[in-house]
Write a protein that holds these residues in place. Structure first.
Motif, PDB file in Angstrom:
ATOM      1  N   GLU A 269       0.785  -1.236   0.000  1.00 56.28           N
ATOM      2  CA  GLU A 269       0.000   0.000   0.000  1.00 56.28           C
ATOM      3  C   GLU A 269       0.816   1.285   0.000  1.00 56.28           C
ATOM      4  O   GLU A 269       0.310   2.327  -0.395  1.00 56.28           O
ATOM      5  CB  GLU A 269      -0.961   0.000   1.199  1.00 56.28           C
ATOM      6  N   GLY A 270       2.084   1.273   0.450  1.00 53.84           N
ATOM      7  CA  GLY A 270       2.793   2.537   0.586  1.00 53.84           C
ATOM      8  C   GLY A 270       4.229   2.514   0.119  1.00 53.84           C
ATOM      9  O   GLY A 270       4.841   1.454  -0.051  1.00 53.84           O
ATOM     10  N   ALA A 287       3.658  -0.381  -5.302  1.00 52.87           N
ATOM     11  CA  ALA A 287       2.526   0.214  -4.591  1.00 52.87           C
ATOM     12  C   ALA A 287       1.739   1.109  -5.536  1.00 52.87           C
ATOM     13  O   ALA A 287       2.320   1.786  -6.392  1.00 52.87           O
ATOM     14  CB  ALA A 287       3.010   1.026  -3.388  1.00 52.87           C
ATOM     15  N   ALA A 292      -6.920   3.010  -5.497  1.00 54.34           N
ATOM     16  CA  ALA A 292      -7.102   1.562  -5.497  1.00 54.34           C
ATOM     17  C   ALA A 292      -6.348   0.959  -6.675  1.00 54.34           C
ATOM     18  O   ALA A 292      -5.990   1.650  -7.627  1.00 54.34           O
ATOM     19  CB  ALA A 292      -8.592   1.233  -5.598  1.00 54.34           C
ATOM     20  N   THR A 293      -6.084  -0.343  -6.610  1.00 57.27           N
ATOM     21  CA  THR A 293      -5.442  -1.036  -7.726  1.00 57.27           C
ATOM     22  C   THR A 293      -6.411  -1.040  -8.910  1.00 57.27           C
ATOM     23  O   THR A 293      -7.496  -1.606  -8.835  1.00 57.27           O
ATOM     24  CB  THR A 293      -5.080  -2.475  -7.331  1.00 57.27           C
ATOM     25  N   CYS A 310      -1.190  -9.805  -3.570  1.00 56.71           N
ATOM     26  CA  CYS A 310      -1.636  -8.560  -2.937  1.00 56.71           C
ATOM     27  C   CYS A 310      -1.487  -8.693  -1.423  1.00 56.71           C
ATOM     28  O   CYS A 310      -2.083  -9.598  -0.822  1.00 56.71           O
ATOM     29  CB  CYS A 310      -3.086  -8.260  -3.300  1.00 56.71           C
ATOM     30  N   TYR A 312      -2.095  -6.906   2.043  1.00 54.41           N
ATOM     31  CA  TYR A 312      -2.813  -5.806   2.669  1.00 54.41           C
ATOM     32  C   TYR A 312      -2.974  -6.038   4.166  1.00 54.41           C
ATOM     33  O   TYR A 312      -2.853  -7.165   4.660  1.00 54.41           O
ATOM     34  CB  TYR A 312      -4.208  -5.652   2.039  1.00 54.41           C
ATOM     35  N   GLY A 318      -8.197  -2.884   4.447  1.00 54.59           N
ATOM     36  CA  GLY A 318      -7.326  -3.761   3.669  1.00 54.59           C
ATOM     37  C   GLY A 318      -8.115  -4.770   2.859  1.00 54.59           C
ATOM     38  O   GLY A 318      -7.789  -5.055   1.706  1.00 54.59           O
ATOM     39  N   ALA A 321      -9.771  -3.074  -0.043  1.00 50.63           N
ATOM     40  CA  ALA A 321      -8.784  -2.840  -1.105  1.00 50.63           C
ATOM     41  C   ALA A 321      -8.543  -4.123  -1.886  1.00 50.63           C
ATOM     42  O   ALA A 321      -8.393  -4.108  -3.121  1.00 50.63           O
ATOM     43  CB  ALA A 321      -7.479  -2.328  -0.499  1.00 50.63           C
ATOM     44  N   ASP A 349       2.037  -3.656   9.167  1.00 50.84           N
ATOM     45  CA  ASP A 349       2.098  -3.429   7.728  1.00 50.84           C
ATOM     46  C   ASP A 349       3.391  -4.082   7.227  1.00 50.84           C
ATOM     47  O   ASP A 349       4.209  -4.524   8.042  1.00 50.84           O
ATOM     48  CB  ASP A 349       2.033  -1.935   7.383  1.00 50.84           C
TER      49      ASP A 349
END
Length: 581
Positions: A269-270, A287, A292-293, A310, A312, A318, A321, A349
């Motif tokens: 995510e980041g 990322a 969103a993806t 993925c 999350y 999460g 997402a 994370d």
């Protein structure tokens, strides 16, 4: 966004690009008869099966089946999207890529303007890198990086820098005149609340340059280093003429640089997750950029790898997402493509977890990853009572439209099998409810050379044959499979000198592309001396088929409704024509 690239420009680009020179510069080719050969760059092999034809401006691998023109090669070899591949080829020839005008489009951006934009973004990225080492606060920033477990090597790999705390460091350095001031504003490197008074968009932040698939800096992400600071924790560049966040993935360029082949890609995510994982040797993470993806992300990822994981947080956000990623991925789940989900413990994370447990333990979590099919039904069944008929009916209603999106028949059958077990039906019963056309599967599985395919294949591989038979567009009105496509190809080949590569390019993104690509690589075994005769005789057979069909339709109409004067004349002419043959 700019309009479509004109077809005439694409044709001209392919005409100007010599595919032999292009591929030879990247792979290395050896002459083999009238063609050129090399070991295929798309799969491992010891003896060359990769052939490049200068006449056709087309390549084909007899080992793995890879094939295409110069644009296709750039897409596959450099892992570029269609537009990027065209821009890359155009750049080699110093050409601007034009766009078709549309009423809702802004002014066109020239290649020179884009080049200037990319240069400025790279200069600013290097400026931030310089500030990381030489600014008055550099020691604090470096200590922060060390505290996050990042080494100087990783910082260099990702071009991490520091945006000074002063209000106008970037503006003072790069705003030399009115044009450069305007460019800083347009690329969102500077802001302006009062006319003529600019200030830096990013200030006192750890800076993460965002690079596109070709390594060009197109945007930035900035992170605060003090939780007490005002403003958002992360600040991303807004969209500009060179940056569209729904199409880009942070870390993808770096991952491709670090790995000759990406067997898997981890989606997190980041920015800090990506660089922290790379620090520990997990150098295949990417990322999304504050969104969103997207389907475009999935398309790009599956062009690069066969396995997407993925990763999350395990909380509601999460899992939401993950669901959005799954929905967007379904149309791209072809044979051999894997989509899996790893959900992390509460409060963790990827950054924090890999610091605690290291690479090996973190990668072991992939062994327990949830396959997309399992996650699909887990998610759908969360709020449904499957002990009731109403619940089973609701699951059927929600699941079938999603299953229909999956192009792989194997995956479809697997999903239908699972759904059948959940609702107490058989897969055969559910299969009848699925409406997913598989137009090209028959041709892919069994390639039968019919007269029409022979004619199209010969014309496609030897466009000069178009002049050897009469152009009869009226034949396109006949209900003969393939005749409209034949007429379309002949018309394109008659208009100008054209290559196989250019002809095929006209059908990219159409249902006809796959069978035409197969015909472009078909070994017809017709020698050059017999080529014209073979083509003419095949065309005559098809022409007779069309004329007989028309004659039959007129006979039926004569018996049921009667013929007009013009139709009676046509009937007589057709009869004479067929007798004459």
């Amino acid at each position: 966004m700019a309009g479509k690239i004109p077809r005439s420009f694409i044709d001209d680009l392919l005409a100007r690009t010599d595919i032999v020179d292009l591929i030879d510069g990247k792979v290395g080719l050896k002459k083999a008869g009238k063609d050129y050969q090399a070991c295929c760059p798309f799969h491992n092999e010891k003896s060359p099966s990769f052939t490049v034809s200068q006449d056709k401006q087309f390549y084909h691998c007899f080992g793995c089946g890879a094939h295409g023109n110069a644009i296709s090669f750039m897409m596959e070899f450099e892992k570029l999207e269609f537009v990027d591949a065209i821009e890359e080829l155009a750049g080699m020839l110093n050409l601007d890529v034009p766009r078709e005008n549309a009423s809702n489009q802004g002014p066109q951006v020239s290649t020179e303007q884009k080049r200037s934009d990319y240069e400025l973004m790279m200069h600013v990225a290097k400026f931030y890198q310089h500030q990381l080492k030489h600014h008055a606060k550099s020691s604090q920033v470096i200590e922060y990086l060390k505290g996050r477990g990042l080494s100087g090597e990783t910082a260099k790999q990702f071009m991490i820098g520091y945006a000074p705390s002063e209000w106008d460091s970037v503006c003072k350095t790069f705003a030399k005149n009115q044009d450069s001031k305007k460019q800083l504003l347009e690329l969102k490197l500077a802001s302006e609340k009062t006319a003529g008074r600019q200030f830096d968009f990013f200030r006192d932040r750890l800076m993460f340059p965002i690079r596109d698939k070709r390594g060009r800096v197109i945007a930035f992400g900035g992170r605060v280093m003090n939780s007490d600071d005002n403003g958002p924790k992360y600040l991303n560049s807004p969209e500009t003429r060179i940056f569209h966040k729904g199409f880009e993935l942070y870390g993808l360029y770096e991952a491709k640089q670090a790995n000759k082949k990406l067997d898997q890609i981890l989606v997190v995510e980041g920015y800090m997750d990506v660089v922290a994982l790379a620090e520990k040797g997990i150098n295949y993470a990417v990322a999304a950029l504050g969104t969103a993806t997207t389907p475009e992300h999935i398309h790009t990822l599956f062009r690069t790898t066969d396995r997407i994981i993925c990763c999350y947080d395990g909380d509601r956000a999460g899992r939401d997402a993950a669901w959005r990623a799954l929905e967007n991925a379904l149309p791209y789940l072809n044979h051999g493509k894997a989509l899996e989900f790893v959900f992390l413990p509460d409060g963790e994370d990827p950054d924090s977890l890999v610091q605690k447990e290291g690479r090996e333990a973190f990668e072991l979590r992939y062994d327990d990853a949830t396959d997309f099919s399992a996650y699909l039904f887990d998610r759908l069944a969360q709020e449904i009572n499957l002990t009731t008929d109403a619940g089973k009916s609701k699951l059927l209603q929600q699941a079938l439209p999603l299953i229909e999106k999956v192009p792989s028949d194997f995956y479809q059958e697997n999903l239908l099998e699972k759904l059948a077990r959940l609702i107490g039906r058989t897969r055969a019963q559910l299969q009848k409810k699925i409406n997913t056309p598989k137009q090209q599967q028959g041709l892919a599985k069994k390639f039968k050379v019919t007269p029409m395919r022979r004619a199209i294949g010969l014309l496609l591989q030897h466009p000069e044959l178009a002049t050897e038979v009469p152009f009869q567009p009226e034949l396109g009105q006949m209900d003969v499979p393939g005749i409209k496509l034949f007429i379309q190809l002949q018309q394109s080949a008659l208009n100008k000198q054209i290559t196989t590569a250019q002809l095929l390019e006209q059908f990219r993104e159409t249902p006809e592309y796959a069978p035409l690509a197969k015909l472009a690589t078909w070994q017809h075994q017709v020698n050059s001396e017999s080529l014209v005769g073979e083509f003419k005789s095949t065309f005559n057979f098809i022409e007779d088929q069309c004329l007989n069909l028309r004659l039959e339709s007129l006979l039926i109409k004569e018996k049921t409704q009667g013929l007009s004067k013009a139709e009676k004349q046509e009937y007589s002419l057709l009869t004479l024509a067929l007798k004459g043959k």
